[in-house]
Motif scaffolding. Structure first.
Motif, short mmCIF file in Angstrom:
data_model
loop_
_atom_site.label_atom_id
_atom_site.label_comp_id
_atom_site.label_asym_id
_atom_site.label_seq_id
_atom_site.Cartn_x
_atom_site.Cartn_y
_atom_site.Cartn_z
N ALA A 1 -9.24 0.76 -2.43
CA ALA A 1 -9.11 -0.26 -1.38
C ALA A 1 -8.89 0.39 -0.03
CB ALA A 1 -7.94 -1.19 -1.72
N THR A 2 -9.40 -0.25 1.02
CA THR A 2 -9.26 0.26 2.38
C THR A 2 -8.76 -0.84 3.28
OG1 THR A 2 -11.57 -0.32 2.86
CG2 THR A 2 -11.13 1.93 2.07
N PHE A 3 -8.20 -0.41 4.40
CA PHE A 3 -7.73 -1.35 5.41
C PHE A 3 -8.82 -1.52 6.47
CE2 PHE A 3 -3.74 0.28 3.71
CZ PHE A 3 -3.04 -0.89 3.54
N ALA A 4 -8.90 -2.72 7.06
CA ALA A 4 -9.86 -2.98 8.13
C ALA A 4 -9.28 -4.02 9.05
CB ALA A 4 -11.19 -3.45 7.55
N GLY B 1 29.18 5.37 -10.16
CA GLY B 1 28.18 6.27 -9.61
C GLY B 1 26.88 6.23 -10.39
N TRP B 2 26.98 6.14 -11.75
CA TRP B 2 25.75 6.06 -12.55
C TRP B 2 24.98 4.79 -12.22
CZ3 TRP B 2 23.69 2.77 -16.20
CH2 TRP B 2 22.58 3.27 -16.92
N LEU B 3 25.67 3.65 -12.10
CA LEU B 3 24.98 2.40 -11.76
C LEU B 3 24.38 2.48 -10.36
CD1 LEU B 3 27.48 -0.27 -13.14
CD2 LEU B 3 25.25 0.37 -14.07
N HIS B 4 25.11 3.08 -9.42
CA HIS B 4 24.63 3.16 -8.04
C HIS B 4 23.33 3.97 -7.96
CE1 HIS B 4 24.91 3.44 -3.67
NE2 HIS B 4 24.74 4.76 -3.77
N TYR B 5 23.33 5.13 -8.57
CA TYR B 5 22.13 5.97 -8.47
C TYR B 5 21.00 5.47 -9.37
CZ TYR B 5 24.70 9.18 -5.58
OH TYR B 5 25.42 9.72 -4.55
N HIS B 6 21.35 4.76 -10.44
CA HIS B 6 20.29 4.16 -11.27
C HIS B 6 19.56 3.07 -10.48
CE1 HIS B 6 18.19 2.72 -14.79
NE2 HIS B 6 18.65 1.50 -14.57
N ARG B 7 20.31 2.26 -9.75
CA ARG B 7 19.66 1.24 -8.93
C ARG B 7 18.82 1.86 -7.83
NH1 ARG B 7 25.04 -2.59 -8.16
NH2 ARG B 7 25.13 -3.38 -10.32
N GLN B 8 19.32 2.93 -7.22
CA GLN B 8 18.53 3.60 -6.19
C GLN B 8 17.25 4.18 -6.76
OE1 GLN B 8 20.92 6.50 -4.13
NE2 GLN B 8 21.52 5.04 -2.55
N HIS B 9 17.32 4.75 -7.96
CA HIS B 9 16.12 5.33 -8.58
C HIS B 9 15.11 4.23 -8.91
CE1 HIS B 9 13.66 8.00 -10.98
NE2 HIS B 9 13.74 7.15 -12.00
N VAL B 10 15.57 3.11 -9.46
CA VAL B 10 14.66 2.01 -9.77
C VAL B 10 14.01 1.47 -8.51
CG1 VAL B 10 14.54 -0.34 -10.68
CG2 VAL B 10 15.86 1.40 -11.90
N ALA B 11 14.82 1.32 -7.44
CA ALA B 11 14.26 0.82 -6.18
C ALA B 11 13.23 1.79 -5.61
CB ALA B 11 15.38 0.59 -5.17
N PHE B 12 13.48 3.09 -5.75
CA PHE B 12 12.51 4.08 -5.25
C PHE B 12 11.21 4.03 -6.05
CE2 PHE B 12 10.70 8.37 -5.54
CZ PHE B 12 10.42 8.59 -4.20
N VAL B 13 11.33 3.90 -7.36
CA VAL B 13 10.12 3.85 -8.19
C VAL B 13 9.32 2.60 -7.88
CG1 VAL B 13 9.31 3.63 -10.57
CG2 VAL B 13 11.12 5.26 -10.01
N MET B 14 10.00 1.46 -7.72
CA MET B 14 9.28 0.22 -7.41
C MET B 14 8.60 0.31 -6.05
SD MET B 14 9.57 -1.68 -10.05
CE MET B 14 9.01 -3.22 -9.34
N ALA B 15 9.28 0.96 -5.08
CA ALA B 15 8.69 1.06 -3.74
C ALA B 15 7.52 2.03 -3.71
CB ALA B 15 9.76 1.49 -2.73
N SER B 16 7.54 3.04 -4.59
CA SER B 16 6.47 4.04 -4.57
C SER B 16 5.21 3.56 -5.28
CB SER B 16 6.96 5.34 -5.21
OG SER B 16 7.33 5.10 -6.56
N LYS B 17 5.30 2.52 -6.08
CA LYS B 17 4.12 1.99 -6.76
C LYS B 17 3.31 1.13 -5.80
CE LYS B 17 6.02 1.98 -11.45
NZ LYS B 17 6.39 1.15 -12.63
N SER B 18 2.05 1.44 -5.65
CA SER B 18 1.19 0.69 -4.74
C SER B 18 0.60 -0.51 -5.45
CB SER B 18 0.07 1.60 -4.20
OG SER B 18 -0.81 0.85 -3.40
N ALA B 19 0.57 -1.64 -4.74
CA ALA B 19 -0.04 -2.86 -5.28
C ALA B 19 -1.52 -2.96 -4.96
CB ALA B 19 0.70 -4.09 -4.73
N LEU B 20 -2.09 -1.95 -4.26
CA LEU B 20 -3.50 -1.99 -3.88
C LEU B 20 -4.38 -1.54 -5.05
CD1 LEU B 20 -3.29 -0.42 -0.32
CD2 LEU B 20 -3.46 -2.84 -0.90
N ARG B 21 -5.58 -2.09 -5.08
CA ARG B 21 -6.55 -1.66 -6.07
C ARG B 21 -7.05 -0.26 -5.72
NH1 ARG B 21 -8.38 -6.68 -4.66
NH2 ARG B 21 -10.13 -5.72 -3.55
N PRO B 22 -7.46 0.53 -6.70
CA PRO B 22 -8.02 1.87 -6.40
C PRO B 22 -9.25 1.76 -5.51
CG PRO B 22 -7.51 1.64 -8.73
CD PRO B 22 -7.33 0.29 -8.15
#
Length: 444
Positions: free
Chosen positions: A406-409, A383-404
Protein backbone atom coordinates in the motif's frame (compact mmCIF):
# COMPACT_ATOMS: atom_id res chain seq x y z
CA UNK A 1 39.35 -25.55 95.25
CA UNK A 2 36.59 -23.31 93.92
CA UNK A 3 33.22 -24.79 93.20
CA UNK A 4 33.06 -25.59 89.45
CA UNK A 5 29.41 -24.60 89.43
CA UNK A 6 30.36 -21.02 90.26
CA UNK A 7 32.90 -20.57 87.44
CA UNK A 8 31.71 -17.98 84.89
CA UNK A 9 28.92 -16.73 87.13
CA UNK A 10 28.62 -13.00 87.84
CA UNK A 11 29.98 -12.07 91.21
CA UNK A 12 32.80 -14.65 91.12
CA UNK A 13 35.40 -12.63 89.22
CA UNK A 14 34.09 -13.19 85.68
CA UNK A 15 31.97 -10.58 83.90
CA UNK A 16 28.80 -11.88 82.25
CA UNK A 17 28.71 -11.85 78.45
CA UNK A 18 27.26 -8.62 77.10
CA UNK A 19 24.60 -8.78 74.38
CA UNK A 20 25.81 -7.99 70.91
CA UNK A 21 24.57 -5.02 68.90
CA UNK A 22 22.20 -7.19 66.85
CA UNK A 23 20.73 -8.74 70.00
CA UNK A 24 20.12 -5.37 71.62
CA UNK A 25 18.48 -3.76 68.59
CA UNK A 26 17.05 -6.72 66.69
CA UNK A 27 18.76 -5.49 63.49
CA UNK A 28 20.21 -8.84 62.45
CA UNK A 29 21.57 -9.54 58.99
CA UNK A 30 18.32 -11.22 58.00
CA UNK A 31 16.18 -8.29 59.12
CA UNK A 32 18.47 -5.79 57.41
CA UNK A 33 18.39 -7.89 54.25
CA UNK A 34 14.58 -7.89 54.28
CA UNK A 35 14.56 -4.13 54.81
CA UNK A 36 16.90 -3.64 51.85
CA UNK A 37 14.76 -5.94 49.69
CA UNK A 38 11.81 -3.60 50.20
CA UNK A 39 13.70 -0.80 48.44
CA UNK A 40 15.57 -2.89 45.86
CA UNK A 41 13.11 -3.14 42.90
CA UNK A 42 12.32 0.56 42.58
CA UNK A 43 15.90 1.56 43.40
CA UNK A 44 17.26 -0.63 40.61
CA UNK A 45 14.85 1.09 38.23
CA UNK A 46 15.95 4.45 39.64
CA UNK A 47 19.61 3.71 38.92
CA UNK A 48 18.76 2.38 35.45
CA UNK A 49 16.91 5.62 34.65
CA UNK A 50 19.80 7.61 36.12
CA UNK A 51 22.31 5.89 33.82
CA UNK A 52 20.34 7.04 30.76
CA UNK A 53 20.96 10.69 31.73
CA UNK A 54 24.48 11.55 30.65
CA UNK A 55 25.26 14.07 33.35
CA UNK A 56 24.29 11.60 36.14
CA UNK A 57 26.49 8.73 35.00
CA UNK A 58 28.97 9.63 37.74
CA UNK A 59 26.62 8.20 40.39
CA UNK A 60 28.72 5.02 41.03
CA UNK A 61 31.64 7.27 42.02
CA UNK A 62 29.34 9.35 44.22
CA UNK A 63 28.13 6.19 46.00
CA UNK A 64 31.73 5.03 46.46
CA UNK A 65 32.65 8.46 47.84
CA UNK A 66 29.66 8.37 50.20
CA UNK A 67 30.77 4.96 51.45
CA UNK A 68 34.30 6.24 52.01
CA UNK A 69 33.02 9.25 53.95
CA UNK A 70 30.76 7.05 56.05
CA UNK A 71 33.62 4.63 56.75
CA UNK A 72 36.02 7.39 57.83
CA UNK A 73 33.44 9.04 60.10
CA UNK A 74 32.07 5.83 61.60
CA UNK A 75 35.55 4.79 62.72
CA UNK A 76 35.35 7.63 65.24
CA UNK A 77 31.99 6.55 66.63
CA UNK A 78 32.26 4.40 69.78
CA UNK A 79 31.01 0.84 69.46
CA UNK A 80 30.15 -1.88 71.95
CA UNK A 81 32.91 -3.90 73.54
CA UNK A 82 32.34 -7.49 72.47
CA UNK A 83 34.51 -10.51 71.88
CA UNK A 84 35.75 -10.80 68.31
CA UNK A 85 34.80 -8.40 65.55
CA UNK A 86 31.40 -7.20 64.39
CA UNK A 87 30.24 -6.18 60.97
CA UNK A 88 28.37 -2.91 60.95
CA UNK A 89 25.65 -3.01 58.28
CA UNK A 90 24.65 0.16 56.51
CA UNK A 91 22.90 1.02 53.26
CA UNK A 92 24.58 3.33 50.73
CA UNK A 93 21.95 5.73 49.35
CA UNK A 94 19.32 3.06 49.92
CA UNK A 95 20.72 1.20 46.89
CA UNK A 96 19.26 -2.10 48.06
CA UNK A 97 22.53 -3.59 49.18
CA UNK A 98 24.44 -3.57 52.47
CA UNK A 99 27.96 -2.25 52.86
CA UNK A 100 29.60 -4.24 55.58
CA UNK A 101 32.58 -2.57 57.19
CA UNK A 102 34.66 -3.98 60.01
CA UNK A 103 35.07 -1.52 62.84
CA UNK A 104 37.64 -1.56 65.60
CA UNK A 105 36.52 -2.15 69.14
CA UNK A 106 36.30 0.77 71.53
CA UNK A 107 35.60 0.72 75.27
CA UNK A 108 32.29 2.63 75.19
CA UNK A 109 29.05 1.02 73.87
CA UNK A 110 26.70 2.56 71.37
CA UNK A 111 23.41 3.89 72.63
CA UNK A 112 20.39 3.28 70.43
CA UNK A 113 18.33 6.23 69.33
CA UNK A 114 15.09 7.36 70.94
CA UNK A 115 12.10 5.17 70.15
CA UNK A 116 9.89 8.04 68.98
CA UNK A 117 12.49 9.43 66.53
CA UNK A 118 13.31 5.97 65.15
CA UNK A 119 9.65 5.05 64.73
CA UNK A 120 8.93 8.40 63.02
CA UNK A 121 11.72 7.91 60.48
CA UNK A 122 10.66 4.32 59.80
CA UNK A 123 7.02 5.33 59.35
CA UNK A 124 8.02 8.19 57.04
CA UNK A 125 10.19 5.85 54.95
CA UNK A 126 7.40 3.28 54.74
CA UNK A 127 4.85 5.93 53.75
CA UNK A 128 7.06 7.44 51.05
CA UNK A 129 7.91 3.98 49.68
CA UNK A 130 4.21 3.08 49.57
CA UNK A 131 3.49 6.30 47.68
CA UNK A 132 6.31 5.49 45.27
CA UNK A 133 4.76 2.06 44.71
CA UNK A 134 1.29 3.47 44.03
CA UNK A 135 2.54 6.09 41.56
CA UNK A 136 5.46 3.90 40.36
CA UNK A 137 8.02 6.58 41.09
CA UNK A 138 11.65 5.48 41.43
CA UNK A 139 12.50 9.05 42.44
CA UNK A 140 10.29 8.82 45.53
CA UNK A 141 11.79 5.41 46.27
CA UNK A 142 15.26 6.97 46.44
CA UNK A 143 14.00 9.46 49.05
CA UNK A 144 12.37 6.64 50.99
CA UNK A 145 15.67 4.76 50.97
CA UNK A 146 17.48 7.76 52.46
CA UNK A 147 14.86 8.01 55.21
CA UNK A 148 15.19 4.28 55.85
CA UNK A 149 18.97 4.56 56.08
CA UNK A 150 18.63 7.37 58.61
CA UNK A 151 16.15 5.30 60.63
CA UNK A 152 18.46 2.26 60.75
CA UNK A 153 21.48 4.42 61.64
CA UNK A 154 19.58 6.13 64.46
CA UNK A 155 18.24 2.81 65.67
CA UNK A 156 21.74 1.35 65.90
CA UNK A 157 23.67 4.26 67.36
CA UNK A 158 21.38 7.22 67.92
CA UNK A 159 22.37 10.77 67.11
CA UNK A 160 26.11 9.99 67.16
CA UNK A 161 25.87 7.61 64.21
CA UNK A 162 23.46 9.92 62.40
CA UNK A 163 25.89 12.83 62.72
CA UNK A 164 28.69 10.61 61.42
CA UNK A 165 26.58 9.71 58.36
CA UNK A 166 25.57 13.28 57.51
CA UNK A 167 28.50 13.86 55.05
CA UNK A 168 27.73 10.62 53.21
CA UNK A 169 24.01 11.43 53.02
CA UNK A 170 24.74 14.92 51.70
CA UNK A 171 26.98 13.48 48.98
CA UNK A 172 24.34 10.92 47.99
CA UNK A 173 21.87 13.78 47.44
CA UNK A 174 23.95 14.85 44.42
CA UNK A 175 22.75 11.82 42.44
CA UNK A 176 19.04 12.40 43.13
CA UNK A 177 17.64 14.68 40.41
CA UNK A 178 15.80 17.74 41.70
CA UNK A 179 12.08 18.10 40.91
CA UNK A 180 10.62 20.13 38.03
CA UNK A 181 13.63 19.29 35.79
CA UNK A 182 15.72 21.97 37.49
CA UNK A 183 18.91 20.13 36.55
CA UNK A 184 18.00 20.16 32.84
CA UNK A 185 17.12 23.83 33.06
CA UNK A 186 20.51 24.53 34.63
CA UNK A 187 22.27 22.71 31.77
CA UNK A 188 20.31 24.63 29.12
CA UNK A 189 21.00 27.94 30.86
CA UNK A 190 24.74 27.25 31.15
CA UNK A 191 24.90 26.09 27.52
CA UNK A 192 23.29 29.35 26.39
CA UNK A 193 25.73 31.38 28.47
CA UNK A 194 28.71 29.46 27.08
CA UNK A 195 27.55 30.03 23.49
CA UNK A 196 26.96 33.76 23.91
CA UNK A 197 30.25 34.37 25.71
CA UNK A 198 32.12 32.30 23.14
CA UNK A 199 30.57 34.36 20.32
CA UNK A 200 31.88 37.58 21.87
CA UNK A 201 35.35 36.10 22.23
CA UNK A 202 35.28 34.93 18.61
CA UNK A 203 34.46 38.50 17.57
CA UNK A 204 37.50 39.68 19.52
CA UNK A 205 39.67 37.08 17.73
CA UNK A 206 38.33 38.14 14.29
CA UNK A 207 36.65 34.80 13.61
CA UNK A 208 33.83 35.27 11.11
CA UNK A 209 30.78 33.45 12.40
CA UNK A 210 27.03 33.71 12.83
CA UNK A 211 25.22 32.82 16.04
CA UNK A 212 22.00 30.99 15.22
CA UNK A 213 20.43 30.08 18.53
CA UNK A 214 22.82 27.59 20.09
CA UNK A 215 24.58 26.90 16.78
CA UNK A 216 27.72 28.79 15.73
CA UNK A 217 27.91 28.87 11.93
CA UNK A 218 31.37 29.26 10.46
CA UNK A 219 32.15 29.68 6.74
CA UNK A 220 31.48 26.33 5.01
CA UNK A 221 30.77 24.53 8.28
CA UNK A 222 28.68 24.61 11.43
CA UNK A 223 29.77 24.19 15.02
CA UNK A 224 27.26 21.98 16.81
CA UNK A 225 27.29 23.48 20.29
CA UNK A 226 25.29 20.54 21.60
CA UNK A 227 28.39 18.39 21.04
CA UNK A 228 30.95 21.07 21.85
CA UNK A 229 29.19 21.76 25.14
CA UNK A 230 29.27 18.13 26.23
CA UNK A 231 31.60 19.34 28.96
CA UNK A 232 28.55 20.98 30.53
CA UNK A 233 27.59 17.43 31.48
CA UNK A 234 30.57 17.42 33.87
CA UNK A 235 28.89 20.08 36.02
CA UNK A 236 27.34 17.61 38.45
CA UNK A 237 30.47 15.46 38.45
CA UNK A 238 32.62 18.47 39.36
CA UNK A 239 30.18 19.62 42.05
CA UNK A 240 30.09 16.12 43.56
CA UNK A 241 33.90 15.88 43.52
CA UNK A 242 34.20 19.31 45.14
CA UNK A 243 31.64 18.38 47.80
CA UNK A 244 33.36 15.07 48.50
CA UNK A 245 36.77 16.70 48.97
CA UNK A 246 35.46 19.45 51.25
CA UNK A 247 33.49 17.00 53.39
CA UNK A 248 36.46 14.65 53.57
CA UNK A 249 38.70 17.53 54.74
CA UNK A 250 35.98 18.58 57.23
CA UNK A 251 35.58 22.10 55.91
CA UNK A 252 32.97 24.43 57.33
CA UNK A 253 29.55 24.93 55.80
CA UNK A 254 30.47 28.51 54.86
CA UNK A 255 33.48 27.34 52.87
CA UNK A 256 31.36 24.71 51.11
CA UNK A 257 28.80 27.34 50.13
CA UNK A 258 31.61 29.49 48.72
CA UNK A 259 33.48 26.73 46.86
CA UNK A 260 30.51 25.11 45.14
CA UNK A 261 29.55 28.22 43.09
CA UNK A 262 33.23 28.70 42.27
CA UNK A 263 33.39 25.14 40.93
CA UNK A 264 30.28 25.83 38.85
CA UNK A 265 31.86 28.96 37.40
CA UNK A 266 35.06 27.03 36.63
CA UNK A 267 33.12 24.50 34.55
CA UNK A 268 31.34 27.30 32.68
CA UNK A 269 34.62 29.04 31.85
CA UNK A 270 36.16 25.75 30.79
CA UNK A 271 33.40 25.19 28.26
CA UNK A 272 33.69 28.75 26.98
CA UNK A 273 37.37 27.98 26.35
CA UNK A 274 36.48 24.67 24.68
CA UNK A 275 34.02 26.28 22.23
CA UNK A 276 36.15 29.36 21.49
CA UNK A 277 39.39 27.47 20.99
CA UNK A 278 37.68 24.80 18.89
CA UNK A 279 36.02 27.37 16.60
CA UNK A 280 39.29 29.33 16.28
CA UNK A 281 41.21 26.20 15.23
CA UNK A 282 38.50 25.26 12.75
CA UNK A 283 38.41 28.73 11.20
CA UNK A 284 42.14 29.33 10.82
CA UNK A 285 43.70 25.86 10.60
CA UNK A 286 40.78 23.47 9.80
CA UNK A 287 41.65 21.40 12.86
CA UNK A 288 38.70 19.74 14.55
CA UNK A 289 39.07 19.18 18.28
CA UNK A 290 35.34 19.06 18.98
CA UNK A 291 34.74 15.52 17.75
CA UNK A 292 36.42 12.13 17.90
CA UNK A 293 39.28 11.24 20.19
CA UNK A 294 40.51 14.84 20.38
CA UNK A 295 37.17 15.85 21.85
CA UNK A 296 37.33 13.09 24.49
CA UNK A 297 40.95 13.90 25.36
CA UNK A 298 40.19 17.60 25.76
CA UNK A 299 37.25 16.75 28.01
CA UNK A 300 39.44 14.60 30.26
CA UNK A 301 42.06 17.32 30.48
CA UNK A 302 39.45 19.89 31.44
CA UNK A 303 38.00 17.65 34.14
CA UNK A 304 41.51 17.13 35.56
CA UNK A 305 41.99 20.90 35.50
CA UNK A 306 38.73 21.36 37.41
CA UNK A 307 39.99 19.01 40.14
CA UNK A 308 43.27 20.93 40.40
CA UNK A 309 41.33 24.20 40.67
CA UNK A 310 39.26 22.77 43.53
CA UNK A 311 42.41 21.83 45.45
CA UNK A 312 43.98 25.22 44.74
CA UNK A 313 40.89 27.09 45.88
CA UNK A 314 40.78 25.14 49.14
CA UNK A 315 44.46 25.80 49.86
CA UNK A 316 44.03 29.48 49.02
CA UNK A 317 41.13 29.75 51.46
CA UNK A 318 43.26 28.00 54.07
CA UNK A 319 45.88 30.70 53.60
CA UNK A 320 43.30 33.49 53.88
CA UNK A 321 41.66 32.08 56.99
CA UNK A 322 44.92 31.24 58.79
CA UNK A 323 45.56 33.46 61.84
CA UNK A 324 47.86 36.41 61.15
CA UNK A 325 50.08 35.55 64.09
CA UNK A 326 50.98 32.23 62.46
CA UNK A 327 52.00 33.92 59.21
CA UNK A 328 54.12 36.49 61.05
CA UNK A 329 55.53 34.27 63.75
CA UNK A 330 58.94 34.01 62.06
CA UNK A 331 59.56 37.74 62.15
CA UNK A 332 58.29 38.29 65.69
CA UNK A 333 60.54 38.10 68.71
CA UNK A 334 60.22 35.11 70.99
CA UNK A 335 58.11 35.90 74.01
CA UNK A 336 59.49 35.51 77.52
CA UNK A 337 58.54 32.25 79.15
CA UNK A 338 55.58 32.58 81.45
CA UNK A 339 55.49 31.21 84.95
CA UNK A 340 53.63 27.94 85.23
CA UNK A 341 50.04 28.42 86.24
CA UNK A 342 48.83 26.93 89.48
CA UNK A 343 46.23 24.32 88.71
CA UNK A 344 43.79 23.68 91.54
CA UNK A 345 43.27 20.12 92.63
CA UNK A 346 40.28 18.48 90.98
CA UNK A 347 37.19 18.15 93.06
CA UNK A 348 35.61 14.73 93.14
CA UNK A 349 32.15 14.78 91.60
CA UNK A 350 29.74 11.98 92.28
CA UNK A 351 27.93 11.20 89.02
CA UNK A 352 24.18 11.12 89.27
CA UNK A 353 21.97 8.44 87.81
CA UNK A 354 21.87 8.49 84.01
CA UNK A 355 18.47 7.72 82.51
CA UNK A 356 18.79 5.61 79.40
CA UNK A 357 16.66 6.69 76.44
CA UNK A 358 13.57 4.66 75.59
CA UNK A 359 14.58 2.57 72.56
CA UNK A 360 12.60 0.39 70.21
CA UNK A 361 12.35 -3.21 71.29
CA UNK A 362 14.22 -5.78 69.14
CA UNK A 363 10.93 -7.39 68.08
CA UNK A 364 10.02 -4.25 66.14
CA UNK A 365 13.02 -4.83 63.86
CA UNK A 366 11.45 -8.08 62.67
CA UNK A 367 8.05 -6.42 62.22
CA UNK A 368 9.56 -3.60 60.14
CA UNK A 369 11.66 -6.06 58.11
CA UNK A 370 8.65 -8.14 57.08
CA UNK A 371 6.59 -5.03 56.32
CA UNK A 372 9.25 -3.63 53.97
CA UNK A 373 9.84 -7.07 52.43
CA UNK A 374 6.12 -7.30 51.66
CA UNK A 375 6.38 -3.98 49.85
CA UNK A 376 9.31 -5.38 47.88
CA UNK A 377 7.22 -8.36 46.74
CA UNK A 378 4.39 -6.05 45.68
CA UNK A 379 6.92 -3.90 43.79
CA UNK A 380 8.09 -6.93 41.82
CA UNK A 381 4.53 -7.78 40.84
CA UNK A 382 3.69 -4.16 40.02
CA UNK A 383 6.84 -3.85 37.93
CA UNK A 384 6.06 -7.03 35.97
CA UNK A 385 2.54 -5.77 35.17
CA UNK A 386 3.86 -2.31 34.26
CA UNK A 387 6.45 -3.54 31.79
CA UNK A 388 4.13 -6.24 30.42
CA UNK A 389 1.60 -3.56 29.52
CA UNK A 390 4.31 -1.43 27.95
CA UNK A 391 5.53 -4.39 25.88
CA UNK A 392 2.00 -5.22 24.68
CA UNK A 393 1.37 -1.57 23.78
CA UNK A 394 4.66 -1.44 21.85
CA UNK A 395 3.85 -4.61 19.92
CA UNK A 396 0.36 -3.38 19.06
CA UNK A 397 1.74 -0.01 17.92
CA UNK A 398 4.45 -1.62 15.77
CA UNK A 399 1.98 -3.76 13.82
CA UNK A 400 0.88 -1.98 10.65
CA UNK A 401 -2.77 -2.11 9.60
CA UNK A 402 -1.84 -1.37 5.95
CA UNK A 403 -2.00 -3.99 3.24
CA UNK A 404 1.36 -5.09 1.76
CA UNK A 405 2.38 -2.78 -1.05
CA UNK A 406 0.00 0.00 0.00
CA UNK A 407 1.10 3.57 -0.72
CA UNK A 408 0.06 7.01 0.39
CA UNK A 409 -1.22 9.62 -2.08
CA UNK A 410 -2.61 13.15 -1.91
CA UNK A 411 -5.21 14.64 -4.29
CA UNK A 412 -4.20 16.41 -7.48
CA UNK A 413 -5.59 19.72 -6.27
CA UNK A 414 -6.32 21.22 -2.87
CA UNK A 415 -8.15 24.52 -3.32
CA UNK A 416 -5.94 26.73 -5.50
CA UNK A 417 -2.92 24.53 -4.87
CA UNK A 418 -1.94 21.98 -7.55
CA UNK A 419 0.29 19.03 -6.92
CA UNK A 420 3.61 19.10 -8.79
CA UNK A 421 4.83 16.14 -10.81
CA UNK A 422 8.21 16.15 -9.13
CA UNK A 423 9.37 13.00 -7.41
CA UNK A 424 8.22 12.55 -3.85
CA UNK A 425 11.29 12.72 -1.60
CA UNK A 426 11.63 10.57 1.50
CA UNK A 427 12.00 12.44 4.75
CA UNK A 428 13.06 11.26 8.16
CA UNK A 429 11.74 13.47 10.94
CA UNK A 430 12.58 13.62 14.65
CA UNK A 431 9.19 12.45 15.89
CA UNK A 432 7.79 9.15 17.05
CA UNK A 433 6.64 8.43 13.49
CA UNK A 434 8.39 5.63 11.64
CA UNK A 435 8.19 6.90 8.06
CA UNK A 436 7.23 10.19 6.41
CA UNK A 437 6.84 11.58 2.86
CA UNK A 438 6.53 15.05 1.41
CA UNK A 439 4.49 16.19 -1.63
CA UNK A 440 5.13 19.53 -3.34
CA UNK A 441 2.26 21.85 -4.25
CA UNK A 442 2.33 25.17 -6.07
CA UNK A 443 -0.06 28.03 -6.67
CA UNK A 444 0.51 30.47 -9.56
Amino acid sequence: MPDPSTIGVAGHGVEPAQPTLAERTGLTRRNLGLLAFGFAPLLLLFFANLWERTYYQFFPMALAGAGFLAWTRLKEVPRPLVSGHEFFPMALAGAGFLAWTRLKEVPRPLVSGHAAATATLLAASFGVLTTALVFWSPWLASLAALLGLMAVAGWIGGSRVLRALVPALVLVLTIIPPPLLLDARLMVFMRGLAVRWSSRLLDAFSVVHYLNGNVIELPRQKLLVEEACSGINSVLLTLAACLFYLLWRRRSAIRILICLPCALATVLLGNVFRITFGAWLKFYYSIDILSGWRHELLGLLLVALYMVMILSLDEWMNFLTAPAKKRGSKSSKPAAPEAPAIVPAPVAVVPGPVRAPVCLAPRWAQVAAYAFALLGVVELGRGWLHYHRQHVAFVMASKSALRPGATFALPEQIGDWKRMDAAVPDKQVETQGIYSKIWHYQRG
